[in-house]
Structures are given as C-alpha cells and as structure tokens.
Design a protein around this motif. Sequence first.
Motif, PDB file in Angstrom:
ATOM      1  N   UNK A 140      37.598  34.280  33.175  1.00 59.34           N
ATOM      2  CA  UNK A 140      39.031  34.457  32.904  1.00 59.34           C
ATOM      3  C   UNK A 140      39.593  34.190  34.116  1.00 59.34           C
ATOM      4  N   UNK A 141      39.111  34.818  35.548  1.00 63.51           N
ATOM      5  CA  UNK A 141      39.745  34.437  36.625  1.00 63.51           C
ATOM      6  C   UNK A 141      38.861  34.905  37.745  1.00 63.51           C
ATOM      7  N   UNK A 142      39.204  34.538  39.089  1.00 61.51           N
ATOM      8  CA  UNK A 142      38.717  35.448  40.172  1.00 61.51           C
ATOM      9  C   UNK A 142      39.508  36.845  40.167  1.00 61.51           C
ATOM     10  N   UNK A 143      38.859  37.778  40.471  1.00 63.33           N
ATOM     11  CA  UNK A 143      39.364  39.178  40.240  1.00 63.33           C
ATOM     12  C   UNK A 143      39.464  39.825  41.720  1.00 63.33           C
ATOM     13  N   UNK A 144      40.629  40.224  42.222  1.00 53.47           N
ATOM     14  CA  UNK A 144      40.773  40.823  43.511  1.00 53.47           C
ATOM     15  C   UNK A 144      41.141  42.222  43.614  1.00 53.47           C
ATOM     16  N   UNK A 145      40.897  43.031  42.489  1.00 54.36           N
ATOM     17  CA  UNK A 145      41.212  44.389  42.316  1.00 54.36           C
ATOM     18  C   UNK A 145      42.841  44.704  42.341  1.00 54.36           C
ATOM     19  N   UNK A 146      43.568  43.792  41.688  1.00 56.69           N
ATOM     20  CA  UNK A 146      44.808  43.991  41.552  1.00 56.69           C
ATOM     21  C   UNK A 146      45.552  43.566  42.818  1.00 56.69           C
ATOM     22  N   UNK A 147      45.123  42.667  43.443  1.00 60.35           N
ATOM     23  CA  UNK A 147      45.794  42.199  44.627  1.00 60.35           C
ATOM     24  C   UNK A 147      45.504  43.164  45.682  1.00 60.35           C
ATOM     25  N   UNK A 148      44.614  44.028  45.628  1.00 57.30           N
ATOM     26  CA  UNK A 148      44.402  44.909  47.075  1.00 57.30           C
ATOM     27  C   UNK A 148      42.714  44.605  47.761  1.00 57.30           C
ATOM     28  N   UNK A 149      41.998  43.628  47.326  1.00 58.27           N
ATOM     29  CA  UNK A 149      40.843  43.396  48.168  1.00 58.27           C
ATOM     30  C   UNK A 149      41.213  42.326  49.095  1.00 58.27           C
ATOM     31  N   UNK A 150      40.955  42.317  50.161  1.00 59.03           N
ATOM     32  CA  UNK A 150      41.026  41.337  51.259  1.00 59.03           C
ATOM     33  C   UNK A 150      39.826  41.094  51.684  1.00 59.03           C
ATOM     34  N   UNK A 151      39.275  39.803  51.534  1.00 58.46           N
ATOM     35  CA  UNK A 151      37.926  39.198  51.947  1.00 58.46           C
ATOM     36  C   UNK A 151      37.013  39.122  50.817  1.00 58.46           C
ATOM     37  N   UNK A 152      35.646  39.551  51.414  1.00 60.75           N
ATOM     38  CA  UNK A 152      34.593  39.414  50.621  1.00 60.75           C
ATOM     39  C   UNK A 152      34.185  40.377  49.845  1.00 60.75           C
ATOM     40  N   UNK A 153      33.557  40.613  48.604  1.00 61.95           N
ATOM     41  CA  UNK A 153      32.742  41.467  48.119  1.00 61.95           C
ATOM     42  C   UNK A 153      31.573  41.458  47.933  1.00 61.95           C
ATOM     43  N   UNK A 171      42.200  53.948  39.743  1.00 65.25           N
ATOM     44  CA  UNK A 171      43.277  53.002  39.258  1.00 65.25           C
ATOM     45  C   UNK A 171      42.606  51.319  39.206  1.00 65.25           C
ATOM     46  N   UNK A 172      41.806  51.241  39.704  1.00 67.18           N
ATOM     47  CA  UNK A 172      41.011  49.888  39.974  1.00 67.18           C
ATOM     48  C   UNK A 172      41.527  49.278  41.173  1.00 67.18           C
ATOM     49  N   UNK A 173      42.181  49.928  42.039  1.00 70.01           N
ATOM     50  CA  UNK A 173      42.501  49.101  43.491  1.00 70.01           C
ATOM     51  C   UNK A 173      41.846  49.761  44.528  1.00 70.01           C
ATOM     52  N   UNK A 174      41.922  48.917  45.674  1.00 71.30           N
ATOM     53  CA  UNK A 174      41.033  49.362  46.926  1.00 71.30           C
ATOM     54  C   UNK A 174      41.702  50.542  47.456  1.00 71.30           C
ATOM     55  N   UNK A 175      41.225  51.554  47.493  1.00 70.12           N
ATOM     56  CA  UNK A 175      41.812  52.878  48.202  1.00 70.12           C
ATOM     57  C   UNK A 175      41.531  52.570  49.810  1.00 70.12           C
ATOM     58  N   UNK A 176      40.258  52.511  50.265  1.00 70.92           N
ATOM     59  CA  UNK A 176      40.010  52.529  51.610  1.00 70.92           C
ATOM     60  C   UNK A 176      38.940  51.608  51.701  1.00 70.92           C
ATOM     61  N   UNK A 177      39.033  51.214  52.988  1.00 70.01           N
ATOM     62  CA  UNK A 177      38.141  49.965  53.645  1.00 70.01           C
ATOM     63  C   UNK A 177      37.740  50.554  55.190  1.00 70.01           C
ATOM     64  N   UNK A 178      36.458  50.552  55.293  1.00 64.35           N
ATOM     65  CA  UNK A 178      36.012  50.958  56.548  1.00 64.35           C
ATOM     66  C   UNK A 178      35.140  50.027  57.108  1.00 64.35           C
TER      67      UNK A 178
END
Length: 194
Positions: free
Chosen positions: A88-101, A134-141
């Motif tokens: 379908x498409x690249x997926x960025x967790x509803x526009x909340x992922x910055x950078x790599x996975x 909710x499928x969004x990035x909640x925190x990044x450490x």
Amino acid sequence: MGPRAHHWMLGDGMVHGVRLRGGRAEWYRNRWVRSSQVARTLGEPYPGEVPPDDFACNTHVVPHKGRILALQESGPLPYELDGELNTLRPYDFRSTLEGAFTAHTKYDAAADELHAVAYCPTWDHVRHIVIDRTGRVARTHRIPVADAPMMHDFALTGKYVVIVDVPITFDMAAAEAGAPCPTCGTRSIRCGWG
C-alpha cells in the motif's frame, strides 16, 4: 552486482502468505514488497513521494493494529501491506515516526504497546521507540553507543528494555568493498522504560 559486493541485507523483499478459512487453504501467494526500485523494475508506478532510505523491506512481517507491516533492518520505514499482500505505502505510524525503524519488534500485551530499538549506520546512538495503543509513537529514547553497532535484536522485561551492543559494527567503506564487518567488544546496556 558482483557476488563479492553483494550484502544479504540489501536484497528485495518478498512476502508469502496462505489464507486459511474453515480449516482449508483458500490461497497461497507471494508478492514483492513494492519499494520505488522494485516498482521501477516491474514497470509499475510508485504511489506518492519516495521516502528517504527506501528499501524493499525484506526481513520480517508483523501485524499491528489491523495493519500488516513489512520491516527491514537498520533504517527504512516499514511498508504497509493489504490482506492480499499488495504493497500500500511506506508507513510512519500516523506521521509520528522520525527516522529509522527496525525489523525486530516486541509487543507488550499488558500495556498494548509495540517496542522497537532502531539503529542507523550514521547515528551515534540507538533509539528505543514505543508505539502506543493508538498506533502512534508515544516516546523515543536516544541511547548513546559507539562504533555504529548493527543491533539485531533486544529484550523486553516488565521494567526494562535490554539492549545488547553487538560486536558487529557498520563500516560503509568496508561494505562497499565487499569486506566483512569489523568487530568490537560486546556489552549489554539496561535501560528502564516504565
């Protein structure tokens, strides 16, 4: 690409599936994950803007919040697939992922969270990423590391994410020359996340 220059992490991704219903297999199929390069090779249009670090995710497939995600080591966004295994498409967790996975995630059923530890060869750190219910990035450490280690996996306990600083490190010049990756000492880093 010659065999000496080939790297096993750079191959195009193909997913395979069997649909089971009523105790019977309805179908088996396989589909290439349509990165921009795969779409171009197959003579197909690529839907939308090509993301940075675009790869045909070739390492792992996980279900998450009603989505099917094809994942890749060290950098690119996941690709979302439909129930027929079409990209379908690249997926960025509803526009909340910055950078790599990453290709190796852990699901915390008690908190209904998806955890990932992402690395990228150009970073001086790894990122512990938590996707909430909710499928969004909640925190990044951000966790500082030396020598650009290729962190394949991690462990998740009730209170900690355990990051293993593996002995394999990334060296762009060595990879382009087809040389094996250099090694360094191994250490474990324990980080609280709760």
